[in-house]
Design an enzyme around this catalytic site. Sequence first.
Site, mmCIF file in Angstrom:
data_model
loop_
_atom_site.group_PDB
_atom_site.id
_atom_site.type_symbol
_atom_site.label_atom_id
_atom_site.label_comp_id
_atom_site.label_asym_id
_atom_site.label_seq_id
_atom_site.Cartn_x
_atom_site.Cartn_y
_atom_site.Cartn_z
ATOM 1 C CG MET A 334 -1.972 -1.193 1.223
ATOM 2 S SD MET A 334 -2.906 -1.123 -0.079
ATOM 3 C CE MET A 334 -4.020 0.214 0.042
ATOM 4 C CG ASP A 353 9.590 -0.511 5.120
ATOM 5 O OD1 ASP A 353 9.817 -1.124 6.281
ATOM 6 O OD2 ASP A 353 8.440 -0.683 4.532
ATOM 7 C CB VAL A 410 3.547 0.370 9.568
ATOM 8 C CG1 VAL A 410 4.577 1.295 9.207
ATOM 9 C CG2 VAL A 410 2.560 0.395 10.664
ATOM 10 C CD GLU A 412 -4.958 -3.153 9.700
ATOM 11 O OE1 GLU A 412 -4.319 -2.101 9.566
ATOM 12 O OE2 GLU A 412 -6.364 -2.740 9.704
ATOM 13 C CE LYS A 417 -2.349 -0.046 11.195
ATOM 14 N NZ LYS A 417 -1.576 0.251 9.745
ATOM 15 C CB SER A 439 -8.346 -2.337 6.010
ATOM 16 O OG SER A 439 -7.057 -2.925 6.198
ATOM 17 C CG HIS A 460 -9.391 2.307 3.830
ATOM 18 N ND1 HIS A 460 -10.875 1.598 3.843
ATOM 19 C CD2 HIS A 460 -8.715 1.456 3.605
ATOM 20 C CE1 HIS A 460 -10.569 0.324 3.629
ATOM 21 N NE2 HIS A 460 -9.252 -0.038 3.287
ATOM 22 C CD GLU A 472 -14.399 3.461 3.893
ATOM 23 O OE1 GLU A 472 -13.478 2.607 3.525
ATOM 24 O OE2 GLU A 472 -15.439 3.287 4.279
ATOM 25 C CG ASN A 510 -12.589 -2.957 4.226
ATOM 26 O OD1 ASN A 510 -13.027 -3.559 2.895
ATOM 27 N ND2 ASN A 510 -11.721 -2.843 4.747
HETATM 28 P P1 NAD Z 1 2.768 -4.707 3.619
HETATM 29 O O1 NAD Z 1 3.010 -5.883 4.779
HETATM 30 O O2 NAD Z 1 2.746 -4.916 2.274
HETATM 31 O O3 NAD Z 1 3.571 -3.253 3.886
HETATM 32 C C1 NAD Z 1 3.924 -3.138 5.378
HETATM 33 C C2 NAD Z 1 5.097 -2.506 5.216
HETATM 34 O O4 NAD Z 1 5.470 -1.724 6.465
HETATM 35 C C3 NAD Z 1 6.443 -3.184 5.165
HETATM 36 O O5 NAD Z 1 7.315 -2.903 4.103
HETATM 37 C C4 NAD Z 1 7.113 -3.333 6.313
HETATM 38 O O6 NAD Z 1 8.278 -3.540 6.423
HETATM 39 C C5 NAD Z 1 6.747 -1.863 6.865
HETATM 40 N N1 NAD Z 1 6.981 -1.662 8.304
HETATM 41 C C6 NAD Z 1 6.346 -2.439 9.426
HETATM 42 N N2 NAD Z 1 6.451 -1.945 10.556
HETATM 43 C C7 NAD Z 1 7.235 -0.720 10.230
HETATM 44 C C8 NAD Z 1 7.805 0.219 11.067
HETATM 45 N N3 NAD Z 1 7.733 0.013 12.475
HETATM 46 N N4 NAD Z 1 8.377 1.376 10.403
HETATM 47 C C9 NAD Z 1 8.431 1.289 9.312
HETATM 48 N N5 NAD Z 1 7.942 0.522 8.083
HETATM 49 C C10 NAD Z 1 7.493 -0.551 8.996
HETATM 50 O O7 NAD Z 1 1.195 -4.452 4.082
HETATM 51 P P2 NAD Z 1 0.001 -3.653 3.063
HETATM 52 O O8 NAD Z 1 -0.724 -4.510 2.353
HETATM 53 O O9 NAD Z 1 0.798 -2.491 2.624
HETATM 54 O O10 NAD Z 1 -0.901 -2.860 4.281
HETATM 55 C C11 NAD Z 1 -0.145 -1.725 5.218
HETATM 56 C C12 NAD Z 1 -1.528 -1.035 5.705
HETATM 57 O O11 NAD Z 1 -2.491 -0.684 4.828
HETATM 58 C C13 NAD Z 1 -2.115 -2.003 6.823
HETATM 59 O O12 NAD Z 1 -2.614 -1.239 7.725
HETATM 60 C C14 NAD Z 1 -3.190 -2.730 6.097
HETATM 61 O O13 NAD Z 1 -4.551 -3.046 6.781
HETATM 62 C C15 NAD Z 1 -3.659 -1.276 5.064
HETATM 63 N N6 NAD Z 1 -4.704 -1.840 4.054
HETATM 64 C C16 NAD Z 1 -4.178 -2.773 3.071
HETATM 65 C C17 NAD Z 1 -4.934 -3.236 1.925
HETATM 66 C C18 NAD Z 1 -4.836 -4.281 1.031
HETATM 67 O O14 NAD Z 1 -5.449 -4.462 0.258
HETATM 68 N N7 NAD Z 1 -3.531 -4.889 1.461
HETATM 69 C C19 NAD Z 1 -6.050 -2.110 1.685
HETATM 70 C C20 NAD Z 1 -6.242 -1.064 2.411
HETATM 71 C C21 NAD Z 1 -5.618 -0.910 3.765
#
Ligand code: NAD
Length: 728
Positions: A334, A353, A410, A412, A417, A439, A460, A472, A510
């Site tokens: 994301m 990251d 980051v 979920e 967070k 999400s 979102h 959103e 959702n």
């Molecule tokens: P992901 O696992 O692909 O990416 C998360 C990233 O965050 C990773 O690169 C990780 O190294 C990094 N990270 C973790 N802890 C960290 C920290 N302390 N400092 C800096 N970086 C850190 O996950 P994603 O699918 O990109 O989801 C990220 C967020 O978006 C979540 O909250 C998820 O619920 C939300 N989201 C996801 C979707 C989806 O379809 N995947 C849709 C909407 C929202």
Amino acid sequence: MTDFTYAVDADGVATITWDVKAKSMNVMSTAGFELLDSLIDRALADSAVKGVILTSGKKDFAGGMDLNVIAQMRAGGAQAIFDGVMQMHHVLRKIERAGMDPKTKKGGKPIVAAIPGTALGIGYELPLSCHRIIAADNPKAKIGLPEIMVGIFPGAGGTTRLARKLGAMMAAPFLLEGKLSDPKSAKAAGLIDEVVPPEDLLARAKDWVLTAKDADLVKPWDDKGYKMPGGAPYHPAGFMTFVGASAMIMGKTMGVYPAARALLSAVYEGALVPFDAALRIEARWFTSVLMNPSSSAMIRSLFINKEALEKGANRPKVADQTVRKLGVIGAGMMGAGIAYVSANAGIDVVLIDSTQEAADRGKAHSADLLDKGMKRGKVTQAKKDETLSRITATTDYAALNGCDLIVEAVFEDPKVKADVTAKVDAATGAATIFATNTSTLPITSLSKASARPANFIGIHFFSPVDKMNLVEIIRGKDTSDTAVAKALDYVRQIRKTPIVVNDARFFYANRCIIPYINEGIRMVAEGVEPALVENAAKLVGMPLGPLQLVDETSIDLGVKIAKATKAAMGDAYPDGAVDDVLFWMADAGRLGKKSNAGFYSYDATGKREGLWDGLAAKYPVAAEQPDLTTVQHRLLMAQVLEAVRALEQGVLTDIREGDVGAILGWGFAPWSGGPFSWLDIIGAARAVEICDRLTASHGARFTTPDLLRDLAAKGDGFYSRYAPAKAA
Ligand code: NAD
């Protein structure tokens, strides 16, 4: 009324210039059309005028018909629509015949369309009625008939003229898919006649007018012995075309979009009769489409209200909050997408990251997308370099200095967070707005980790970020108006569509999607044939059946969400039957598309093959199957009732957002205009009847919301009740 001006030069060439003063793009109104009619009469009646150039005073020719006019036409009834459309045909036909003798076809005045830029809808149908179309060589210009995208079809002769000009087969992409072309491609496809350097446009048009011969003014369909290119329906080749087109339309629309079928009928039936009768047929089908509630609901949600939301219909009245420097924390799927769309919109981005490698990988996602764009000829090397130069990939929070908006993406996990929130607070100033892309986690509880909860908000995104246009925005209990305005201004900058909702479990999208998926899985557990579940969904206009949808989003994510929801709800948790199926699939390693195994089977390359036949071993198909309508009602009501409850509970504050958000967020049956529009189409009384029946047969999750019962009792609808204050 000055939408068109008129001038005659010393050589007797009249120029009619379209220039709607109050708008940046010309759009056709009823009054505008009447004025154009009178100016054509004037030119044809004036013996000093040799011919006419129809052009625009703006950089583009026209964007089309004013959609507000079209949306309101239905109120006048079928006869009024038909009469209005026939009047339009009459004027365009007058241009086409241009005063020529009907028998000898001599003595007409040449009328040329000189189009400087984009010409869409009526903006192309009008040139189609002229004797020649000359376009300026403007690669940014779009020419075509996009009406089908709005749930209608070209009804000002465009359907009949283009089908006769190109033949049904060659016209199909332009009519049935609304394909748009730049001037050079439009010339190659036969949509227009000439492309000239912009500075030569009017001179070339005048030259053509002064040298045109009588024969140049006669359209092929007005000539003796005209035959439709590629064959009319009873010609062997034409027959093949129409059979194929019917099948293609049914395959693509599942029969739920009235416009595509009506369009094909207009072309088919029109091809069997003389041109003027074909125009009457086109007008009848057009009237039938406009009288169908689907077309006005689609126009209302997909254009009028979508645009109103994009223009900030619900933006708090605070000063401009344009984002100058954005911080994105978490460079995963994301975060990387968010960085890309932001840099692409000209915003400087700091992408953080926990390791430099992960941050770099996130930035590389932008390079990949830009490379793909370059391959398709959409992106230049300069644009790629510029976009990439805006993204700084780092692990250093100090780089966030000067960022006015942060988007956190980051893991979920509330603890991760919270940790990131505190680090960002320490690295940024008091005015910085902090948005989480969670999400599922409630915004208000996440904001507890912030030193400045008024600056804390949910933004979102949907996946994939570069493709999904809905965003959103979630207002927590303490979120300030400034934070909401910041989020809205940011979404406008990245050219997506925002909805603003209040904080509640799963927010809006959702909240509605999960029950849809769950209802599908629940049916599998009950022994409903999985193919019936999937096809019932598609036959009611859902882009993906619930089982395919959970395969795409991943079954382990479903398990994770189910566990978290159960933990939060305790005994009130209603979805045990769904979890049995989900957990069993996850335990068997069938995690969906990503593991090449889910409710569907996939081949080694990841291509979806068909529903997995192993499902029946655990969940045998029952001997007696429900009827299609019951399955559809269960799948639709599962979503729609959540939308109504979200409105009742104040999570949604504007039904326009509920409808637009549903179509853009999860593809809710676009033909219906969205959940609230669908309920208005079937009527509240019928909706109550369906819910009461489903509650008796399938349980309390279908309990009729009080609001729906109240609308039914009072003979009211969502748009009639909520329109005066909020909705268009
Ligand atoms: P992901 O696992 O692909 O990416 C998360 C990233 O965050 C990773 O690169 C990780 O190294 C990094 N990270 C973790 N802890 C960290 C920290 N302390 N400092 C800096 N970086 C850190 O996950 P994603 O699918 O990109 O989801 C990220 C967020 O978006 C979540 O909250 C998820 O619920 C939300 N989201 C996801 C979707 C989806 O379809 N995947 C849709 C909407 C929202």
